[in-house]
Design a protein around this motif. Structure first.
Motif, mmCIF file in Angstrom:
data_model
loop_
_atom_site.group_PDB
_atom_site.id
_atom_site.type_symbol
_atom_site.label_atom_id
_atom_site.label_comp_id
_atom_site.label_asym_id
_atom_site.label_seq_id
_atom_site.Cartn_x
_atom_site.Cartn_y
_atom_site.Cartn_z
ATOM 1 N N ARG A 148 1.187 -1.240 -0.433
ATOM 2 C CA ARG A 148 0.326 -0.051 -0.243
ATOM 3 C C ARG A 148 0.535 1.609 0.345
ATOM 4 N NH1 ARG A 148 -3.810 -1.743 5.010
ATOM 5 N NH2 ARG A 148 -5.067 -3.820 3.515
ATOM 6 N N LEU A 149 1.754 1.051 1.029
ATOM 7 C CA LEU A 149 3.231 2.379 1.048
ATOM 8 C C LEU A 149 3.517 2.862 -0.550
ATOM 9 C CD1 LEU A 149 3.913 5.097 2.578
ATOM 10 C CD2 LEU A 149 5.807 3.408 3.299
ATOM 11 N N ALA A 150 3.803 1.664 -0.982
ATOM 12 C CA ALA A 150 4.298 1.766 -2.344
ATOM 13 C C ALA A 150 3.456 2.408 -3.086
ATOM 14 C CB ALA A 150 5.642 0.414 -2.618
ATOM 15 N N CYS A 151 2.320 1.691 -3.519
ATOM 16 C CA CYS A 151 1.474 2.031 -4.425
ATOM 17 C C CYS A 151 0.798 3.874 -3.979
ATOM 18 C CB CYS A 151 0.438 0.992 -4.463
ATOM 19 S SG CYS A 151 0.555 -0.701 -5.610
ATOM 20 N N GLY A 152 1.211 3.984 -2.900
ATOM 21 C CA GLY A 152 1.107 5.497 -3.258
ATOM 22 C C GLY A 152 1.610 6.633 -2.808
ATOM 23 N N SER A 153 2.865 5.866 -2.331
ATOM 24 C CA SER A 153 4.030 6.867 -3.243
ATOM 25 C C SER A 153 3.986 6.525 -4.464
ATOM 26 C CB SER A 153 5.731 6.344 -2.206
ATOM 27 O OG SER A 153 5.397 6.541 -1.288
ATOM 28 N N ILE A 154 4.226 6.573 -5.052
ATOM 29 C CA ILE A 154 4.285 6.201 -6.646
ATOM 30 C C ILE A 154 3.138 6.939 -7.016
ATOM 31 C CG2 ILE A 154 4.248 5.032 -9.144
ATOM 32 C CD1 ILE A 154 6.338 2.723 -7.661
ATOM 33 N N PHE A 471 -7.439 13.369 -9.014
ATOM 34 C CA PHE A 471 -6.634 12.487 -10.035
ATOM 35 C C PHE A 471 -6.303 11.371 -8.959
ATOM 36 C CE2 PHE A 471 -6.111 15.542 -13.785
ATOM 37 C CZ PHE A 471 -7.091 15.192 -13.815
ATOM 38 N N LEU A 472 -5.897 11.622 -7.972
ATOM 39 C CA LEU A 472 -5.291 10.753 -6.568
ATOM 40 C C LEU A 472 -6.612 10.019 -5.993
ATOM 41 C CD1 LEU A 472 -2.110 12.619 -4.774
ATOM 42 C CD2 LEU A 472 -2.572 9.515 -6.048
ATOM 43 N N THR A 473 -8.042 10.677 -6.076
ATOM 44 C CA THR A 473 -9.280 9.737 -5.209
ATOM 45 C C THR A 473 -9.494 8.425 -5.701
ATOM 46 O OG1 THR A 473 -9.577 12.239 -4.466
ATOM 47 C CG2 THR A 473 -10.830 10.571 -3.977
ATOM 48 N N PRO A 474 -9.532 7.437 -4.828
ATOM 49 C CA PRO A 474 -10.297 6.911 -5.289
ATOM 50 C C PRO A 474 -11.524 6.792 -5.262
ATOM 51 C CG PRO A 474 -8.927 6.034 -3.425
ATOM 52 C CD PRO A 474 -8.683 7.183 -3.655
ATOM 53 N N ALA A 479 -4.628 8.360 -12.258
ATOM 54 C CA ALA A 479 -3.643 8.093 -11.515
ATOM 55 C C ALA A 479 -3.441 6.879 -10.714
ATOM 56 C CB ALA A 479 -2.624 8.610 -10.820
ATOM 57 N N LEU A 480 -4.611 6.378 -10.396
ATOM 58 C CA LEU A 480 -4.898 4.714 -9.649
ATOM 59 C C LEU A 480 -4.764 3.987 -11.267
ATOM 60 C CD1 LEU A 480 -7.375 6.120 -6.871
ATOM 61 C CD2 LEU A 480 -4.749 6.115 -7.042
ATOM 62 N N PHE A 481 -5.315 4.160 -12.485
ATOM 63 C CA PHE A 481 -5.994 3.590 -13.209
ATOM 64 C C PHE A 481 -4.399 3.151 -14.006
ATOM 65 C CE2 PHE A 481 -10.205 5.598 -13.441
ATOM 66 C CZ PHE A 481 -10.829 4.106 -12.637
ATOM 67 N N MET A 494 -7.772 -2.715 -4.272
ATOM 68 C CA MET A 494 -7.825 -1.847 -3.087
ATOM 69 C C MET A 494 -6.615 -1.690 -2.573
ATOM 70 S SD MET A 494 -10.249 -0.771 -1.230
ATOM 71 C CE MET A 494 -11.825 -2.110 -2.528
ATOM 72 N N SER A 495 -5.493 -2.475 -3.062
ATOM 73 C CA SER A 495 -3.748 -2.062 -2.135
ATOM 74 C C SER A 495 -3.613 -0.863 -2.877
ATOM 75 C CB SER A 495 -2.528 -3.236 -2.815
ATOM 76 O OG SER A 495 -3.546 -4.246 -1.375
ATOM 77 N N ILE A 496 -3.971 -0.054 -3.981
ATOM 78 C CA ILE A 496 -4.131 0.752 -4.759
ATOM 79 C C ILE A 496 -4.594 1.824 -3.947
ATOM 80 C CG2 ILE A 496 -3.731 2.028 -6.637
ATOM 81 C CD1 ILE A 496 -2.832 -0.095 -8.396
ATOM 82 N N TYR A 497 -6.101 1.645 -3.729
ATOM 83 C CA TYR A 497 -6.578 2.544 -3.223
ATOM 84 C C TYR A 497 -6.384 2.847 -1.729
ATOM 85 C CZ TYR A 497 -9.840 2.027 -7.552
ATOM 86 O OH TYR A 497 -9.903 2.020 -8.604
#
Length: 531
Positions: A148-154, A471-474, A479-481, A494-497
């Motif tokens: 989750r931290l890795a996905c959020g940081s990127i 663009f960041l908000t689930p 960006a999540l896509f 869900m980990s990305i969200y």
């Protein structure tokens, strides 16, 4: 129902219809123009729309074609695509990751710092997220980083291209705000209106962008402190040493490019369009050096010559058509001729290298495709805006925003919420081209929360950071896509969200800070330009 109410109803239906067609997957530019044309014809049939508004479209298109500010768009796009395709970003990310890796949370810091550098180099959000997702995410997961931290940081670092100048978002937004600010002043009876430029917006966004980077870094250091297992230190590989020379080789060229582009704008040496040309040339030189580092002399000479030309322009009167030219100026002009020749030589060498490496063609194709998309959307948005105004939408928006409870605060919050939710479904181009011309002239006649007259720079930075948050908000953030498309299969959506939520909260805190302290955005433009 009277004709005015009918026209307003058609305005609302046109907006709803455009959103519905967009969600069905139809191309944006043709959606905007097609829906506008249909509702314009319906309005003509009911006698509430004047066909003369259609006649203004060619003039709008011609105005776009002759707008020097918008020439910066394809140049910045070329710069970003060239840096991406020539793997300059990959080398920077790899070097910074290995340099910060031995400290706890170091990879996360490297991702944020490189995201900021790429944002200042490219300004293309999708390319940055995809590049860092492909290069960093597998490494972070392999080294034991929390998914989750890795996905959020990127994801968060990739969206910094929205707010850190030079950004395509800020170029387009600045052009729209310039027109809206002049219109707002004319509506207030000010017939010698002040202007706001893209350079003003660049200066205004610089400190908020760096503040956001600092907040991201502070969060990652805090997580590394309280949850060490989530971001472990990565010892260097046996026999692997990150030398000072290697760091300089990866870091200095992009930094020099950023300083040349952004510094020339902020120093008043070059307009954003001229600085974008410097960036395009610089990115080609960087690519030529990256693809063939064994013969660096022509590239170094050209790069130093570009810097030298910027210094000469700032310190010497370079006009050659004067009747009287002092001896010092004449020497400066001759030196400029020599430097231009060196730039041309290095440019040709770099051009041959990227051509032989098969990089030039895909870069030109990518630049052409993205640029065409931008300007076709602009034309569609111009027709949409004309029909919206022709049906009385401008008066409807002004009346709605003026009558909201809370006055200025209520109006700004309503616009920000509208742009935030539109960011789930539309790209920034559609939002800027369609929404900003309709709401900005009204907002710019109001006051800021601190009681001062509305600053177009503050409003523009708030809008840019708001879109970045959207663009960041689930669950619909772009960006999540982008990250989901390049993430390994074992990474759950869900980990990305969940991973991006802390960074969304950081964005909201940054917006609140900017709301209560607008000087963060307005101070630097006043210092540099006195506006």
């Amino acid at each position: 129902m009277n004709l005015s109410d009918l026209a307003h109803s058609l305005d609302l239906l046109m907006f709803v219809a455009a959103c519905f067609v967009l969600l069905s997957g139809f191309p944006v530019a043709f959606t905007l123009s097609g829906v506008a044309l249909v509702f314009g014809l319906i309005g003509m049939a009911f006698g509430v729309f004047d066909i003369a508004f259609f006649a203004a479209l060619p003039q709008r298109i011609y105005g776009t074609m002759t707008n020097e500010v918008l020439v910066a768009v394809p140049l910045f796009i070329f710069m970003g695509v060239m840096l991406e395709r020539s793997r300059v970003a990959e080398e920077l990310l790899d070097t910074m990751g290995k340099m910060f890796g031995p400290m706890r949370g170091g990879l996360g810091l490297a991702v944020t710092i490189v995201g900021a550098l790429l944002a200042a180099s490219t300004g293309i959000v999708g390319a940055t997220v995809v590049t860092m997702g492909l290069l960093s995410l597998p490494t972070m997961l392999k080294r034991g980083y929390d998914t989750r931290l890795a996905c959020g940081s990127i994801s968060a670092a990739g969206t910094l291209g929205q707010i850190i100048p030079p950004s395509i978002v800020l170029v387009v937004l600045g052009d729209q705000l310039m027109n809206a600010y002049q219109k707002a002043q004319l509506d207030m009876g000010i017939f010698s209106p002040e202007t706001v430029s893209v350079g003003d917006l660049f200066a205004g966004a610089l400190i908020p962008g760096l503040m956001l980077v600092g907040m991201y870094i502070a969060y990652q250091l805090f997580i590394a402190l309280i949850r060490p297992a989530s971001s472990p230190a990565i010892p260097p590989e046996p026999g692997e040493h990150i030398t000072f020379g290697r760091v300089l080789n990866a870091l200095v060229p992009p930094v020099v490019l950023i300083v040349s582009v952004l510094g020339s704008i902020l120093a008043g040496v070059a307009t954003p369009t001229e600085a974008a040309a410097v960036g395009a040339v610089g990115s080609l030189l960087l690519a030529g050096h990256r693809l063939n580092p064994k013969r660096p002399i022509p590239i170094y000479l050209a790069g130093l010559s570009v810097v030298g030309l910027l210094i000469l322009v700032a310190t010497v009167d370079m006009r050659v058509s004067r009747e009287v030219i002092s001896g010092g100026d004449q020497i400066g002009i001759y030196a400029a001729y020599v430097l231009c020749a060196l730039v041309a030589y290095g440019f040709l060498v770099a051009l041959v290298r990227v051509l032989r490496a098969g990089v030039l063609q895909p870069v030109l194709e990518g630049t052409t495709q993205i640029t065409s998309m931008v300007f076709v959307i602009l034309i569609g948005a111009a027709l949409f805006s004309l029909v919206f105004r022709g049906l009385g939408g401008e008066e409807m928006v002004q009346e709605f925003l003026s009558n909201l409870p809370g006055g200025t605060i209520g109006a700004i919050l309503a616009v920000m919420l509208l742009m935030f939710f539109l960011g789930f479904f539309l790209d920034f181009l559609e939002i800027v081209f369609v929404v900003v011309p309709l709401v900005a002239p009204v907002l710019l006649q109001m006051e800021m929360p601190n009681g001062e007259p509305m600053s177009p720079v503050w409003l523009g930075v708030m809008m840019a950071m708001n879109l970045q948050t959207s663009f960041l908000t689930p669950p619909f953030g772009f960006a999540l896509f982008y990250l989901r498309g390049v993430a390994p299969p074992e990474v759950k959506t869900m980990s990305i969200y969940i991973g991006v939520i802390p960074f969304v909260l950081i964005q909201i805190v940054a917006l609140m800070v900017l709301w209560y302290l607008p000087e963060i955005a307005t101070w630097l433009p006043k210092v540099i330009y006195g506006t």
